[in-house]
Design an enzyme around this catalytic site. Sequence first.
Site, PDB file in Angstrom:
ATOM      1  N   HIS A  91       0.645  -1.121   0.025  1.00  0.00           N
ATOM      2  CA  HIS A  91       0.108   0.092   0.036  1.00  0.00           C
ATOM      3  C   HIS A  91       0.783   1.283  -0.014  1.00  0.00           C
ATOM      4  O   HIS A  91       0.598   2.082  -0.815  1.00  0.00           O
ATOM      5  CB  HIS A  91      -1.000  -0.087   1.061  1.00  0.00           C
ATOM      6  CG  HIS A  91      -2.223   1.164   0.602  1.00  0.00           C
ATOM      7  ND1 HIS A  91      -2.939   0.946  -0.294  1.00  0.00           N
ATOM      8  CD2 HIS A  91      -2.584   2.274   1.175  1.00  0.00           C
ATOM      9  CE1 HIS A  91      -3.785   1.861  -0.455  1.00  0.00           C
ATOM     10  NE2 HIS A  91      -3.613   2.608   0.279  1.00  0.00           N
ATOM     11  N   HIS A 148      -6.608   2.003 -12.506  1.00  0.00           N
ATOM     12  CA  HIS A 148      -6.309   2.424 -13.720  1.00  0.00           C
ATOM     13  C   HIS A 148      -6.512   3.790 -13.779  1.00  0.00           C
ATOM     14  O   HIS A 148      -6.152   4.837 -14.540  1.00  0.00           O
ATOM     15  CB  HIS A 148      -6.876   1.698 -14.829  1.00  0.00           C
ATOM     16  CG  HIS A 148      -5.888   0.619 -15.401  1.00  0.00           C
ATOM     17  ND1 HIS A 148      -5.790  -0.580 -14.690  1.00  0.00           N
ATOM     18  CD2 HIS A 148      -5.132   0.380 -16.452  1.00  0.00           C
ATOM     19  CE1 HIS A 148      -5.102  -1.335 -15.448  1.00  0.00           C
ATOM     20  NE2 HIS A 148      -4.323  -0.622 -16.408  1.00  0.00           N
ATOM     21  N   ARG A 196     -10.791  -9.935 -11.979  1.00  0.00           N
ATOM     22  CA  ARG A 196      -9.811  -9.437 -12.634  1.00  0.00           C
ATOM     23  C   ARG A 196      -8.720 -10.446 -13.050  1.00  0.00           C
ATOM     24  O   ARG A 196      -8.845 -11.421 -12.616  1.00  0.00           O
ATOM     25  CB  ARG A 196      -8.869  -8.498 -11.674  1.00  0.00           C
ATOM     26  CG  ARG A 196      -8.437  -9.028 -10.412  1.00  0.00           C
ATOM     27  CD  ARG A 196      -8.010  -8.244  -9.258  1.00  0.00           C
ATOM     28  NE  ARG A 196      -6.772  -7.313  -9.644  1.00  0.00           N
ATOM     29  CZ  ARG A 196      -5.980  -6.767  -8.795  1.00  0.00           C
ATOM     30  NH1 ARG A 196      -6.206  -6.975  -7.558  1.00  0.00           N
ATOM     31  NH2 ARG A 196      -4.766  -6.246  -9.147  1.00  0.00           N
ATOM     32  N   ARG A 197      -7.214 -10.085 -13.597  1.00  0.00           N
ATOM     33  CA  ARG A 197      -6.386 -11.156 -13.890  1.00  0.00           C
ATOM     34  C   ARG A 197      -6.809 -12.360 -14.567  1.00  0.00           C
ATOM     35  O   ARG A 197      -6.377 -13.500 -13.974  1.00  0.00           O
ATOM     36  CB  ARG A 197      -5.617 -11.441 -12.621  1.00  0.00           C
ATOM     37  CG  ARG A 197      -5.196 -10.133 -11.831  1.00  0.00           C
ATOM     38  CD  ARG A 197      -4.365 -10.592 -10.431  1.00  0.00           C
ATOM     39  NE  ARG A 197      -3.195  -9.597 -10.451  1.00  0.00           N
ATOM     40  CZ  ARG A 197      -2.618  -9.550  -9.359  1.00  0.00           C
ATOM     41  NH1 ARG A 197      -2.685 -10.743  -8.399  1.00  0.00           N
ATOM     42  NH2 ARG A 197      -1.409  -8.654  -9.325  1.00  0.00           N
TER      43      ARG A 197
END
Lengths: 158, 49, 551
Positions: free
Chosen positions: C225, C378, C441-442
């Site tokens: 983080h 993004h 995702r991914r």
Amino acid sequence: MHMHKFEKIWLIFGVTALLVFLTVLGVSAFYLGNQPPSCLATVDPEKVDTTAPFNEPGLKKVEGKDWDYELVFVAQAFAYTPGDVEVPLGAKVKVIATTKDVIHGFEVAGTNINMMVEPGYISELVTTFDKPGEYLVLCNEYCGSGHHMMTSKIKVVE
Amino acid sequence: MAKAEMKYDTQPENEEHSSLKGTLASVFILGAILVVTWVGVYFLYLDRF
Amino acid sequence: MLKASLSSKVDPRDAKLSMAHFYVAFTALLVGGLAGLLQVLVRSGKFQLPFGIGYYQVLTVHGVLLGLVLTTFFILGFHLAAVSKTSGTLTNKQRTVGWIGFWIALVGTVMAAVMVLLNQASVLFTFYAPLKAHALFYLGLTLVVVGSWFNSAVIIMKYAEWRRANPGQPSPLLTFMALINTLMWCVATIGVASTVLIQLLPWSLGIVDTVNVGISRTLFWYFGHPLVYFWLLPAYMAWYVVVPKVIGTKVFSDSLARMSFILFLLFSIPVGFHHQLLEPGIDPAWKFLQVILTFLVVIPSLMTAFSLFATFESFGRSKGATGLFGWLKKLPWGDARFTVPFIGMVAFIPGGAGGMVNASHQMNQVVHNTIWVTGHFHLTVATAVVLTYFGVTFWLVPHLTGRTLTKKMNKLALTQGILWAVGMTFMSGAMHAAGLLGAPRRSSFSEYGGAAQAAEWIPYQIAQAVGGSILFIAVLLMVYIFINLAFFAPKGEQEFPVGEATNQAEKAPMVFENWKLWLGITVLLILFAYTIPFIDLIQNAPPGAKGGRFW
């Protein structure tokens, strides 16, 4: 240090909003029991197949507990066991999962059933299946070349 | 301190000559976006099992 | 007040060191951007990768090059230039340390890249154990971090030198900010260095058989983080200090800017659990404590938003703007050095809103590991942060190479920013929407056995491909602009814009420079947030995981 009056108003508003959010989350989590899945139990990842309850994956009725059923999933690259399962509508179910190899992400699409399964750990979540339909179970944490082929199905039926 | 304040008042960007009304409005629009997004997903969480 | 005159140029020897970092950063942008294009095309379901290249190998290239290489190298180059500009030219010794760091990091990058290209490390940029990459991949990443420590040492040495030469004076604002980011980076990288050196490297080399997954992930996210704040703070440096000068006004408040950076130092690190909200082995009360700390780190961003709007409004009103929003019209929209970072600022609003959802404890169940998260970062890193880096590039690169940003390049730069905004609106918007429907995702393209839910996601994936293709055009434009500014633009003087404080009389309180105090509180907060859950993870550890190569 000088701060403009409007900035003070803005920060008071902002901090109050953050406190309200945290209070809502905190009451929901600690008073109503809606904690994110955080099971502390462990299992030997080499002996998953012979350790209860993972020796019998699938849905099982239980008595004398806060929930009516236990739904056990075993994850491995690149499949879930069971491959599909039916759950009666309105059943309060404890979903229990673990993995035999690498990390997987147990997700029932379109629901709040979403938890990491990590080798050596057991993941649990209690929920009431109160909407009928067919739900896709998938893996949402990268686990290797067949990651996107890992799937199962939960049918919630009347 | 008094000297500092006087000097400050001669700046063109000080509070009396230059209102920050637009800034206040802008940050509150921003705040509204934060609140609406958060509340929206919270209700999605409540709605789903 | 400042020792180094603001009209001075960055010394050519320091400029060379900065530029070396930027060459690496923009090479990473080109290759990583291409990988991104391939991903969105594959996920549209209309395209397959040739030559047996795997989707996840391409995804690893994208994440490592853009998330780790582009950001780290750009930031180190920018820090060096900013400190050299505001605190004076580096000494020969400092510059040598900087070059050593650069070469170590570059060798590490090449090592990791070769392993990824040989398909020996398709583990994504988070390299979660027990997916086992080649040892040289881990070693390469370690060298990148070690190299960055050398460059951190340069910033710290320069700062110390400036303070000795200017007793009782607050350090120049840009130097102060670069120092905070450097200190945060040094404290944070201890986590990733620990898991790589103590756990992953010995396991990958076969010295130990198993790895403790819970501990490795916790150490990774202790770093992960603050990593995103390490990306963000250089953008904040530009927003607070550079953008006001570009538009022709002053920094809204020097002291408040410093205070918000101090808050970032304190609260960026003890918050890693908000990436681990849905995992076993961590008590939910400790997760919630870190959720509270995560919400505290929102406050400096709220302050930043106010400062920026105030800067713009003060400027517009000084130019005679009237009405509630009339000042917006007075801003220099034709100047890419302002407009491109401004697009980034706007993107940070929905980006921040999404981030608060992600960090909201049990609400994370709605979005965790769905493509909503990809859409979120993004907006934050891949728009707010990166467009600001580009905005900096437009003046910093010609400043360092003794060239100028021409009208024509400025126009191209504006086009680039607008294309980015359009492409990202499609891509990130579709990602957020599909994520709420559950799309992961991914993941490569999949129909999930013909599931009805998965079929609903496909139109969004096509929208992502459209957006991603537009973004790739913007990437190509940006690389072209960079090459022009580095090698071909006309010779001349390009200003390094450094804003001055509105109120010079109001000196920043010296307590901001008290590092024993701030680092002390930082460490205490980390110990408070991590000690007990970390001991729990060790004491209640399950048998280790063997893992292996699953690709």
